[in-house]
Structure formats: structure tokens, C-alpha cells
Design an enzyme around this catalytic site. Sequence first.
Site, PDB file in Angstrom:
ATOM      1  N   ARG A  93      21.760  20.658  13.751  1.00 48.49           N
ATOM      2  CA  ARG A  93      22.542  19.470  15.176  1.00 48.49           C
ATOM      3  C   ARG A  93      22.998  18.378  14.411  1.00 48.49           C
ATOM      4  O   ARG A  93      24.169  17.581  14.786  1.00 48.49           O
ATOM      5  CB  ARG A  93      21.692  19.378  15.989  1.00 48.49           C
ATOM      6  CG  ARG A  93      22.682  18.943  17.355  1.00 48.49           C
ATOM      7  CD  ARG A  93      23.408  19.681  17.389  1.00 48.49           C
ATOM      8  NE  ARG A  93      25.007  19.060  18.541  1.00 48.49           N
ATOM      9  CZ  ARG A  93      25.569  19.099  18.683  1.00 48.49           C
ATOM     10  NH1 ARG A  93      25.916  20.840  18.732  1.00 48.49           N
ATOM     11  NH2 ARG A  93      26.519  19.346  20.110  1.00 48.49           N
ATOM     12  N   CYS A 117      19.349  23.729  17.732  1.00 46.66           N
ATOM     13  CA  CYS A 117      19.104  24.806  19.027  1.00 46.66           C
ATOM     14  C   CYS A 117      20.142  25.547  19.984  1.00 46.66           C
ATOM     15  O   CYS A 117      20.228  24.447  19.781  1.00 46.66           O
ATOM     16  CB  CYS A 117      17.595  24.181  19.183  1.00 46.66           C
ATOM     17  SG  CYS A 117      16.199  24.182  18.303  1.00 46.66           S
ATOM     18  N   ARG A 122      26.651  23.518  23.893  1.00 49.27           N
ATOM     19  CA  ARG A 122      26.487  22.128  23.020  1.00 49.27           C
ATOM     20  C   ARG A 122      27.971  21.435  22.991  1.00 49.27           C
ATOM     21  O   ARG A 122      28.453  21.332  21.481  1.00 49.27           O
ATOM     22  CB  ARG A 122      25.379  22.127  22.011  1.00 49.27           C
ATOM     23  CG  ARG A 122      23.979  22.439  22.681  1.00 49.27           C
ATOM     24  CD  ARG A 122      22.882  21.850  21.269  1.00 49.27           C
ATOM     25  NE  ARG A 122      21.842  21.265  20.943  1.00 49.27           N
ATOM     26  CZ  ARG A 122      21.242  20.901  20.523  1.00 49.27           C
ATOM     27  NH1 ARG A 122      20.759  21.577  19.955  1.00 49.27           N
ATOM     28  NH2 ARG A 122      21.081  19.657  20.084  1.00 49.27           N
ATOM     29  N   PRO A 123      28.559  20.966  23.852  1.00 51.37           N
ATOM     30  CA  PRO A 123      29.427  20.642  24.045  1.00 51.37           C
ATOM     31  C   PRO A 123      29.860  19.508  22.499  1.00 51.37           C
ATOM     32  O   PRO A 123      28.697  18.621  22.810  1.00 51.37           O
ATOM     33  CB  PRO A 123      30.885  19.925  25.092  1.00 51.37           C
ATOM     34  CG  PRO A 123      29.350  20.212  26.115  1.00 51.37           C
ATOM     35  CD  PRO A 123      27.732  20.668  25.635  1.00 51.37           C
ATOM     36  N   ASP A 125      32.431  16.718  23.434  1.00 51.84           N
ATOM     37  CA  ASP A 125      33.528  16.079  24.058  1.00 51.84           C
ATOM     38  C   ASP A 125      33.334  14.415  24.067  1.00 51.84           C
ATOM     39  O   ASP A 125      34.325  13.683  23.891  1.00 51.84           O
ATOM     40  CB  ASP A 125      34.010  17.429  25.435  1.00 51.84           C
ATOM     41  CG  ASP A 125      32.815  16.883  26.524  1.00 51.84           C
ATOM     42  OD1 ASP A 125      32.031  16.739  25.536  1.00 51.84           O
ATOM     43  OD2 ASP A 125      33.164  16.588  26.992  1.00 51.84           O
TER      44      ASP A 125
HETATM   45  N1  EPU Z   1      26.617  16.096  26.165  1.00 52.92           N
HETATM   46  C1  EPU Z   1      27.724  16.723  26.252  1.00 52.92           C
HETATM   47  N2  EPU Z   1      29.204  16.606  26.347  1.00 52.92           N
HETATM   48  C2  EPU Z   1      28.754  15.589  24.507  1.00 52.92           C
HETATM   49  C3  EPU Z   1      27.136  15.901  24.129  1.00 52.92           C
HETATM   50  C4  EPU Z   1      26.327  15.804  25.203  1.00 52.92           C
HETATM   51  O1  EPU Z   1      28.332  17.411  28.035  1.00 52.92           O
HETATM   52  O2  EPU Z   1      30.095  15.258  23.883  1.00 52.92           O
HETATM   53  C5  EPU Z   1      25.416  17.061  27.467  1.00 52.92           C
HETATM   54  C6  EPU Z   1      24.771  18.360  26.817  1.00 52.92           C
HETATM   55  O3  EPU Z   1      25.651  19.312  26.581  1.00 52.92           O
HETATM   56  C7  EPU Z   1      23.223  17.506  27.330  1.00 52.92           C
HETATM   57  C8  EPU Z   1      23.371  16.223  27.258  1.00 52.92           C
HETATM   58  O4  EPU Z   1      24.991  15.826  27.063  1.00 52.92           O
HETATM   59  O5  EPU Z   1      23.631  18.273  28.593  1.00 52.92           O
HETATM   60  C9  EPU Z   1      22.542  15.639  26.034  1.00 52.92           C
HETATM   61  O6  EPU Z   1      23.552  16.076  25.123  1.00 52.92           O
HETATM   62  P1  EPU Z   1      22.983  15.144  23.527  1.00 52.92           P
HETATM   63  O7  EPU Z   1      23.873  15.024  23.485  1.00 52.92           O
HETATM   64  O8  EPU Z   1      21.724  13.729  24.532  1.00 52.92           O
HETATM   65  O9  EPU Z   1      22.151  15.642  22.778  1.00 52.92           O
HETATM   66  P2  EPU Z   1      21.897  16.023  21.196  1.00 52.92           P
HETATM   67  O10 EPU Z   1      22.490  14.534  20.392  1.00 52.92           O
HETATM   68  O11 EPU Z   1      22.606  17.102  21.240  1.00 52.92           O
HETATM   69  C10 EPU Z   1      19.404  15.202  20.693  1.00 52.92           C
HETATM   70  C11 EPU Z   1      18.270  16.045  20.154  1.00 52.92           C
HETATM   71  C12 EPU Z   1      17.974  17.003  20.881  1.00 52.92           C
HETATM   72  C13 EPU Z   1      17.438  16.872  22.526  1.00 52.92           C
HETATM   73  C14 EPU Z   1      18.426  16.004  22.747  1.00 52.92           C
HETATM   74  C15 EPU Z   1      18.157  15.214  24.570  1.00 52.92           C
HETATM   75  C16 EPU Z   1      18.809  15.323  18.164  1.00 52.92           C
HETATM   76  C17 EPU Z   1      19.221  15.928  16.144  1.00 52.92           C
HETATM   77  N3  EPU Z   1      18.554  16.183  18.852  1.00 52.92           N
HETATM   78  O12 EPU Z   1      20.249  16.173  20.984  1.00 52.92           O
HETATM   79  O13 EPU Z   1      16.690  17.735  20.274  1.00 52.92           O
HETATM   80  O14 EPU Z   1      17.278  17.428  22.880  1.00 52.92           O
HETATM   81  O15 EPU Z   1      19.477  14.889  22.517  1.00 52.92           O
HETATM   82  O16 EPU Z   1      17.520  14.731  24.247  1.00 52.92           O
HETATM   83  O17 EPU Z   1      18.807  14.138  17.815  1.00 52.92           O
HETATM   84  C18 EPU Z   1      15.075  18.693  19.111  1.00 52.92           C
HETATM   85  O18 EPU Z   1      14.622  17.388  18.860  1.00 52.92           O
HETATM   86  O19 EPU Z   1      13.948  19.794  19.215  1.00 52.92           O
HETATM   87  C19 EPU Z   1      16.276  18.621  19.752  1.00 52.92           C
HETATM   88  C20 EPU Z   1      16.924  19.908  20.321  1.00 52.92           C
END
Ligand code: EPU
Length: 419
Positions: A93, A117, A122-123, A125
Site C-alpha cells: 500500500r 492488506c 481500498r479506494p 478517490d
Molecule cells: N478511503 C476512501 N477513499 C480514499 C482513501 C481511503 O474512502 O481515497 C477510506 C478507506 O476505504 C478506509 C478509510 O478511508 O475506510 C481509511 O483509509 P486510509 O486511507 O486512512 O488508510 P490507508 O492510508 O490505506 C493506512 C495504514 C493502514 C491503516 C489505515 C488506517 C499505511 C501504509 N497503511 O492505510 O495500516 O489500517 O491507514 O489507520 O499507512 C497496517 O499497518 O497494518 C495497515 C493496514
Amino acid sequence: MEKIIINGGLPLNGDVYIDGMKNAALPIIAATLLCGDTCIIDNVPAVSDIAMLLDIIAGMGAKVEYLDKCRISINTANVKPGCSPFDLVCKIRGSAYIIGAEIGRFGTAHVGYPGGCDFGVRPLDLHLMGFEALGARITVESGYINAVSPMGLHGNSIYFRIPSVGATVNCILASVFAEGVTTIEGAAQEPHIVDMANFLNACGADITGAGTSSIKVRGVKSLKGCHHTIIPDMIEAGTYMAAAAITGGCVRVHNVIPKHMESVCSVLQRMGVKLDIGADTITVHGDGKLIATDVVTQPYPGFPTDMHPQISALMCVADGVSRMSELVWDNRFRYINEFQKMGTIISVADRTASFTGSQKLSGAPVVSTDLRAGAAMIILALRAHGTSQISKISLIERGYDNIVGKLASLGADIKKVDE
Ligand code: EPU
């Protein structure tokens, strides 16, 4: 293929040292792409997601040198856009941050769709909406995200309906050189956002408000290299605290920032675990008896979704009925099928799992379903009677360095074997 074998029932005792935070190191490594200079990064965790991101930026022309296991020198003077290796990008990611960094430095990007994961949809947008607000035109074609910005990048107001960690990081990366001021409202407030902003500011960026929901980036003309130390991993710390609590042991967890651990500490305390909180240590005094509680996952400073499966393991043995509500990811309960093989009593309705505590858990062969789920299976196996075998441990090694060695040094009967 390797697996982890655990004979449960032994209390953990002793000291454990926490590594740098994976989810801070990933954006900071991506941010070095903006510098075009040499950065020295300390406390980089030796986990496979980080190794993969370093391979990706090396594939783009960065000079990556290990000064020791956790200290890395990165020079990005000769990096070119559009050449991140597709087969690596689609595995993690953190590679999403390459898009923001390429747009920020070159105004263009050509990056494979990122992986990571599987918790359901995991959008991206919000990331793409932020890039477009800055003046980039985005297309998605043949598995690649492409960006061009023919009129250059200009500061703008960006509003997120969800405080996305990834989108907040990416919009900061894309706006560091954008002309004028970018404001990000509804920003994620996680400590890793603050760490990346501190890194970029040390390189000469002008970012204020990181750690709040309102971040301001004033565009600068250039950055220079710096020396930065990654913050400790609050999820790794929480994982060892949960392991100590479930086994009824006494473990001092070193290299923590207690402020980052407040929501996790509060849940453990509600479950009856005694904690001594020092300046950079937390000592867990478990007696093996846990009390049921209810937990809701939320963006920081709420209870972190990345501690959900580990605390669910404790709920499986806590006295009474506990509930875990998952409000961040729509499909984080896949570990429950594996937990059930160990005799747990769990039901799921909508976004909430209910756990009836039981003292009759038995070890079983289980398969890790994602990074934190795998860690939770280890925690449950440490308490269950008999032997557990956990396979697909490469998922666990994405985010935990030497988890087997660290638990063994605390007294666990745990080993890694070839399948
Ligand atoms: N979301 C949207 N649109 C987007 C981006 C996100 O709708 O464009 C939604 C996602 O579907 C989700 C929520 O927003 O429901 C939160 O997603 P976020 O973007 O915060 O997650 P991420 O950046 O993809 C990071 C961590 C994850 C952790 C999440 C939430 C990294 C590399 N990954 O993911 O960590 O679960 O934040 O805290 O920093 C892990 O380390 O095990 C892990 C999965």
C-alpha cells in the site's frame, strides 16, 4: 514457506524494544523522492514492506545504502518519474505514496495501482481528488495511475470527507512545491503524518498543522537533505502489550511514546490490566484475568483499527461478553474463521463482532489472513492450551521485525520452521 509453531500457556516476562514505525517510514522514504539530495534516516524498521519500498525507489534511480540495519542513506538526485517497478508497486500500500511524490517533484506520474492488506475495498478517490485540486489531470489505464499537470501545480483548498491517512500524506507530498498555499481540511491526525511533516520541514518544506485536522502547506522552491529518526511503532508496542496481558506476564515495553498509546492503554486498563507508564516505557502487569469491554475503531486519536485483531484476541478470553466494532475498514473480520478453530465463541453482525470469553481455547493450525490478524493469531496461540501452527507468516513479517525472537526472549515457547 515458513510457519510459526507456538506451545501456549507460558507467561511472558522481561523487556522488549520497539522498532521504528512502518507507517511513518513508508511516507518518509517516499518523501525523500522530493529532495533530490541525500537523507539519512534512522530507526527504519527491518520489515519486508520497507525493503520493498526501498527496492521500488532504487528501481526509480535512487541510491539506497544501508549504513547499518536500521540506518539508511538515500540519495534521490537521479530519480526519474514513471519507472517504479510495477510488480513491486502492486504488492504494498505504501507504494501509493510514489504517486504523490512523483507529481510533487515532476508534475507527472506513471505508477502501478498499489496493493496492500485485503480489508475489502481500498479506494484512492480522495488521493486523486486532491491531486486534481492541485492542477494534475489523472487517468487510470491498464493498471497504471497517470498524472500530468500542463499548467503546473497550484495550491488549493482540499476537503476530505474521511480522514484518510494515505490521501493526507499524498496531498502533502504533491503540494510541497505547488505555487501558493494548499489547505487540507478533514486531514488524518495520526502521529505518522506528523513525523513525515517534521521530516519534510527539516528538508526545507513549510507545513503547519500536521497532527490536527487542518494542515497548511506553503509551496517552497526546493528542498535539501536532512537527518531524521523515525518515531517508535505504536502498533508494534500495542501488540507486545496485548501479548503480555493475555499471558498474565510482566513485560516492560521500551522505546514508546506514551501519548501515542493513550487509546490502547485505556482499553487495556478497562480490561483490568495494570500499566506503569514511564517517559518512554510502558510496563504491563498482567495476571491473566481479563474483563470484557466494548471497543470501537476510529481514526487517531481514537482506538486504532490496526490494534483491532490483537485486542479481539484478548476479548476471546475476557470474563463476559465483549464487542469490537470496526468503523474504518469494511472487511476486517476475516481472522474470525481462524480464531474459531481454537475454540473461541464469536458472532458477527454488521460491523460488530461479539466475543464470549472462554478459558477452554486449544491450539490449532491457522492461516494468517493479514498482517495484524496474523499478529493476533500469535497472541491467541500464546494463551491457548497445546500447540498452534500459524502459516502465511510472510504477511506478519510485512510489519514486525523478528517477532519470533522477541517473544522467545520474553519466555514464549515459539519457533519458526520451514513448511
Ligand atoms: N478511503 C476512501 N477513499 C480514499 C482513501 C481511503 O474512502 O481515497 C477510506 C478507506 O476505504 C478506509 C478509510 O478511508 O475506510 C481509511 O483509509 P486510509 O486511507 O486512512 O488508510 P490507508 O492510508 O490505506 C493506512 C495504514 C493502514 C491503516 C489505515 C488506517 C499505511 C501504509 N497503511 O492505510 O495500516 O489500517 O491507514 O489507520 O499507512 C497496517 O499497518 O497494518 C495497515 C493496514
